[in-house]
Design an enzyme around this catalytic site. Structure first.
Site, PDB file in Angstrom:
ATOM      1  N   LYS A 149     -14.489  45.595  18.963  1.00 46.52           N
ATOM      2  CA  LYS A 149     -14.387  46.680  17.977  1.00 46.52           C
ATOM      3  C   LYS A 149     -14.655  48.057  18.585  1.00 46.52           C
ATOM      4  O   LYS A 149     -14.060  49.047  18.164  1.00 46.52           O
ATOM      5  CB  LYS A 149     -15.385  46.447  16.838  1.00 46.52           C
ATOM      6  CG  LYS A 149     -15.077  45.225  15.987  1.00 46.52           C
ATOM      7  CD  LYS A 149     -16.056  45.156  14.831  1.00 46.52           C
ATOM      8  CE  LYS A 149     -15.976  43.829  14.111  1.00 46.52           C
ATOM      9  NZ  LYS A 149     -16.774  43.817  12.880  1.00 46.52           N
ATOM     10  N   ASN A 208     -11.880  47.565  13.488  1.00 51.25           N
ATOM     11  CA  ASN A 208     -11.780  46.112  13.238  1.00 51.25           C
ATOM     12  C   ASN A 208     -10.380  45.719  12.800  1.00 51.25           C
ATOM     13  O   ASN A 208     -10.069  44.536  12.698  1.00 51.25           O
ATOM     14  CB  ASN A 208     -12.815  45.650  12.201  1.00 51.25           C
ATOM     15  CG  ASN A 208     -12.384  45.978  10.788  1.00 51.25           C
ATOM     16  OD1 ASN A 208     -11.826  47.046  10.529  1.00 51.25           O
ATOM     17  ND2 ASN A 208     -12.611  45.069   9.868  1.00 51.25           N
ATOM     18  N   ASP A 210     -14.766  47.537   7.664  1.00 57.04           N
ATOM     19  CA  ASP A 210     -16.086  46.906   7.501  1.00 57.04           C
ATOM     20  C   ASP A 210     -17.027  47.724   6.614  1.00 57.04           C
ATOM     21  O   ASP A 210     -17.758  47.172   5.796  1.00 57.04           O
ATOM     22  CB  ASP A 210     -16.772  46.728   8.862  1.00 57.04           C
ATOM     23  CG  ASP A 210     -16.128  45.633   9.697  1.00 57.04           C
ATOM     24  OD1 ASP A 210     -15.639  44.648   9.119  1.00 57.04           O
ATOM     25  OD2 ASP A 210     -16.141  45.765  10.934  1.00 57.04           O
ATOM     26  N   GLY A 218     -28.744  47.111  14.631  1.00 52.39           N
ATOM     27  CA  GLY A 218     -27.669  46.809  15.582  1.00 52.39           C
ATOM     28  C   GLY A 218     -26.373  47.371  15.027  1.00 52.39           C
ATOM     29  O   GLY A 218     -26.394  48.297  14.199  1.00 52.39           O
ATOM     30  N   GLY A 219     -25.253  46.814  15.455  1.00 49.18           N
ATOM     31  CA  GLY A 219     -23.959  47.330  15.007  1.00 49.18           C
ATOM     32  C   GLY A 219     -23.829  47.313  13.493  1.00 49.18           C
ATOM     33  O   GLY A 219     -23.478  48.330  12.869  1.00 49.18           O
ATOM     34  N   ASN A 267     -36.470  47.912  12.533  1.00 48.85           N
ATOM     35  CA  ASN A 267     -35.795  47.114  13.556  1.00 48.85           C
ATOM     36  C   ASN A 267     -36.820  46.658  14.583  1.00 48.85           C
ATOM     37  O   ASN A 267     -37.791  47.368  14.853  1.00 48.85           O
ATOM     38  CB  ASN A 267     -34.720  47.969  14.249  1.00 48.85           C
ATOM     39  CG  ASN A 267     -33.758  47.120  15.064  1.00 48.85           C
ATOM     40  OD1 ASN A 267     -33.252  46.109  14.574  1.00 48.85           O
ATOM     41  ND2 ASN A 267     -33.510  47.510  16.303  1.00 48.85           N
ATOM     42  N   ARG A 268     -36.598  45.452  15.144  1.00 49.11           N
ATOM     43  CA  ARG A 268     -37.494  44.956  16.194  1.00 49.11           C
ATOM     44  C   ARG A 268     -37.661  46.016  17.279  1.00 49.11           C
ATOM     45  O   ARG A 268     -38.777  46.347  17.672  1.00 49.11           O
ATOM     46  CB  ARG A 268     -36.906  43.664  16.790  1.00 49.11           C
ATOM     47  CG  ARG A 268     -37.690  43.132  17.959  1.00 49.11           C
ATOM     48  CD  ARG A 268     -37.096  41.851  18.476  1.00 49.11           C
ATOM     49  NE  ARG A 268     -35.694  42.010  18.910  1.00 49.11           N
ATOM     50  CZ  ARG A 268     -34.952  41.032  19.402  1.00 49.11           C
ATOM     51  NH1 ARG A 268     -35.440  39.802  19.497  1.00 49.11           N
ATOM     52  NH2 ARG A 268     -33.699  41.249  19.770  1.00 49.11           N
ATOM     53  N   THR A 269     -36.541  46.572  17.737  1.00 49.72           N
ATOM     54  CA  THR A 269     -36.587  47.664  18.710  1.00 49.72           C
ATOM     55  C   THR A 269     -36.586  48.969  17.918  1.00 49.72           C
ATOM     56  O   THR A 269     -35.531  49.430  17.462  1.00 49.72           O
ATOM     57  CB  THR A 269     -35.360  47.597  19.648  1.00 49.72           C
ATOM     58  OG1 THR A 269     -35.210  46.245  20.088  1.00 49.72           O
ATOM     59  CG2 THR A 269     -35.505  48.529  20.827  1.00 49.72           C
ATOM     60  N   TYR A 314     -23.539  34.735   6.158  1.00 53.13           N
ATOM     61  CA  TYR A 314     -22.913  33.906   5.115  1.00 53.13           C
ATOM     62  C   TYR A 314     -22.928  32.424   5.471  1.00 53.13           C
ATOM     63  O   TYR A 314     -22.553  31.584   4.670  1.00 53.13           O
ATOM     64  CB  TYR A 314     -21.481  34.375   4.822  1.00 53.13           C
ATOM     65  CG  TYR A 314     -20.581  34.402   6.013  1.00 53.13           C
ATOM     66  CD1 TYR A 314     -20.425  35.586   6.742  1.00 53.13           C
ATOM     67  CD2 TYR A 314     -19.896  33.279   6.432  1.00 53.13           C
ATOM     68  CE1 TYR A 314     -19.612  35.630   7.855  1.00 53.13           C
ATOM     69  CE2 TYR A 314     -19.081  33.309   7.540  1.00 53.13           C
ATOM     70  CZ  TYR A 314     -18.943  34.487   8.253  1.00 53.13           C
ATOM     71  OH  TYR A 314     -18.137  34.532   9.364  1.00 53.13           O
TER      72      TYR A 314
HETATM   73  P1  ATR Z   1     -24.598  42.965  14.800  1.00 50.59           P
HETATM   74  O1  ATR Z   1     -23.301  43.530  15.303  1.00 50.59           O
HETATM   75  O2  ATR Z   1     -24.451  41.697  14.017  1.00 50.59           O
HETATM   76  O3  ATR Z   1     -25.422  43.982  14.087  1.00 50.59           O
HETATM   77  P2  ATR Z   1     -26.367  43.300  17.044  1.00 50.59           P
HETATM   78  O4  ATR Z   1     -25.850  44.683  17.253  1.00 50.59           O
HETATM   79  O5  ATR Z   1     -26.606  42.435  18.241  1.00 50.59           O
HETATM   80  O6  ATR Z   1     -25.391  42.475  16.108  1.00 50.59           O
HETATM   81  O7  ATR Z   1     -27.709  43.403  16.189  1.00 50.59           O
HETATM   82  C1  ATR Z   1     -28.555  42.314  15.961  1.00 50.59           C
HETATM   83  C2  ATR Z   1     -29.716  42.778  15.116  1.00 50.59           C
HETATM   84  O8  ATR Z   1     -30.602  41.665  14.892  1.00 50.59           O
HETATM   85  C3  ATR Z   1     -30.555  43.857  15.777  1.00 50.59           C
HETATM   86  O9  ATR Z   1     -31.125  44.647  14.763  1.00 50.59           O
HETATM   87  C4  ATR Z   1     -31.606  43.015  16.494  1.00 50.59           C
HETATM   88  O10 ATR Z   1     -32.794  43.715  16.802  1.00 50.59           O
HETATM   89  P3  ATR Z   1     -32.896  44.521  18.209  1.00 50.59           P
HETATM   90  O11 ATR Z   1     -32.143  45.791  18.018  1.00 50.59           O
HETATM   91  O12 ATR Z   1     -34.368  44.731  18.391  1.00 50.59           O
HETATM   92  O13 ATR Z   1     -32.294  43.619  19.240  1.00 50.59           O
HETATM   93  C5  ATR Z   1     -31.887  41.979  15.447  1.00 50.59           C
HETATM   94  N1  ATR Z   1     -32.492  40.780  16.011  1.00 50.59           N
HETATM   95  C6  ATR Z   1     -31.896  39.850  16.768  1.00 50.59           C
HETATM   96  N2  ATR Z   1     -32.767  38.883  17.114  1.00 50.59           N
HETATM   97  C7  ATR Z   1     -33.970  39.224  16.555  1.00 50.59           C
HETATM   98  C8  ATR Z   1     -35.268  38.651  16.543  1.00 50.59           C
HETATM   99  N3  ATR Z   1     -35.535  37.500  17.186  1.00 50.59           N
HETATM  100  N4  ATR Z   1     -36.256  39.276  15.866  1.00 50.59           N
HETATM  101  C9  ATR Z   1     -36.005  40.433  15.211  1.00 50.59           C
HETATM  102  N5  ATR Z   1     -34.781  41.040  15.187  1.00 50.59           N
HETATM  103  C10 ATR Z   1     -33.793  40.439  15.852  1.00 50.59           C
END
Ligand code: ATR
Length: 278
Positions: free
Chosen positions: A47, A68, A103, A131-132, A153-155, A221
């Site tokens: 994308k 997309n 999207d 994330g995305g 967010n985790r990060t 889903y």
């Molecule tokens: P998408 O396109 O589906 O958003 P992504 O960009 O990889 O996929 O984002 C995944 C999201 O899930 C992120 O917010 C990620 O947190 P980080 O930015 O800290 O990586 C979150 N995520 C994935 N695994 C996780 C975990 N074990 N605990 C908490 N958050 C998690």
């Protein structure tokens, strides 16, 4: 869902899945163009890459920074670009690829239609994940006029970046990178937590509780009901999973290719049968 929609409209089309290495994406798009495909859908990680590979970006793709959906277009006798469906006999050889994003609209359509959420200056939303998918959800909610956004967010740095982007673009929204102290109208799970049955909940239970939310949306889903959605329903929230997002982005792509309304009910039934087997 696309096969069902194609059949419902009586089109002699096929929707096929191709596994394309990112290094070959440009060749794949040009190949589809050369073969006069009607259009393409792209998924992760294509994308973002496709932004640089299409001939023209629709405003939707520019706004959300991802493509997309591609629609191939040719020029008519007056030199106007038209979707290929409009050429019944001779499809011109000179074709361009136009990139769209369906999207972002699908997120708010799912929240409105599947959950009955209204957006306005008094609306408060907690978005889990930056994330995305989380980034686009938060930006789109701000664009829809949501007054208060909470991003977690985790990060944390990634949530801070999304918050900064929203503050720059949408002066009306108050963005906080933290859990809310009081209630929210909606909590959205945009993390990947819940895909696996042993995943923890996507929020810290000591810092947020689902009985502080009116509605909960999980972008996941499959499984149909994550632990997050189950807990949300137990807490009395209206709840919906991410099937609607998948459905509505597909329906919008179908409308871009055909120029006709998507048979949404037919598509939903086909999607549910395919994913859940009923
Ligand atoms: P998408 O396109 O589906 O958003 P992504 O960009 O990889 O996929 O984002 C995944 C999201 O899930 C992120 O917010 C990620 O947190 P980080 O930015 O800290 O990586 C979150 N995520 C994935 N695994 C996780 C975990 N074990 N605990 C908490 N958050 C998690």
């Amino acid at each position: 869902m696309h096969h069902a929609a194609i059949a419902a409209l009586g089109l002699n089309w096929r929707y096929l899945a191709f596994d394309v290495h990112p290094d070959h994406l440009r060749a794949a798009i040009n190949g589809a163009k050369a073969m006069k495909f009607i259009g393409l859908n792209l998924t992760v990680p294509h994308k973002l890459l496709a932004l640089e590979m299409v001939d023209v970006l629709d405003e939707s793709a520019r706004a959300w920074g991802a493509v997309n959906t591609i629609r191939f277009e040719g020029t008519d006798a007056r030199g106007h670009w038209r979707p290929l469906i409009e050429f019944t006999d001779d499809v011109p050889d000179k074709i361009r690829a136009r990139g769209f994003n369906t999207d972002a609209d699908a997120i708010v359509r799912a929240l409105r239609e599947d959950l009955g959420v209204q957006f306005g200056p008094a609306t408060r939303v907690l978005v889990l994940g930056a994330g995305g998918a989380g980034r686009v959800a938060a930006l789109k909610l701000a664009a829809e006029g949501v007054g208060a956004l909470f991003l977690v967010n985790r990060t944390a740095q990634k949530a801070e970046e999304v918050a900064a982007e929203i503050r720059r673009l949408y002066a009306g929204a108050t963005v906080t990178v933290n859990y809310p102290n009081d209630g929210v109208d909606l909590v959205v799970n945009a993390t990947s937590l819940g895909l696996r049955s042993d995943d923890p909940l996507p929020f810290e239970e000591g810092r947020f509780s689902l009985d502080r939310a009116h509605a909960a949306y999980d972008m996941i889903y499959r499984p149909a009901e994550t632990a997050f959605l189950k807990a949300a329903r137990s807490a009395g929230c209206r709840a919906a999973n991410g099937l609607g997002m998948l459905l509505y982005q597909g329906a919008a792509a179908f409308e871009l290719w055909t120029g006709r309304p998507a048979p949404i009910d037919v598509m939903r039934v086909a999607l549910e049968r395919n994913i859940y087997g009923h």
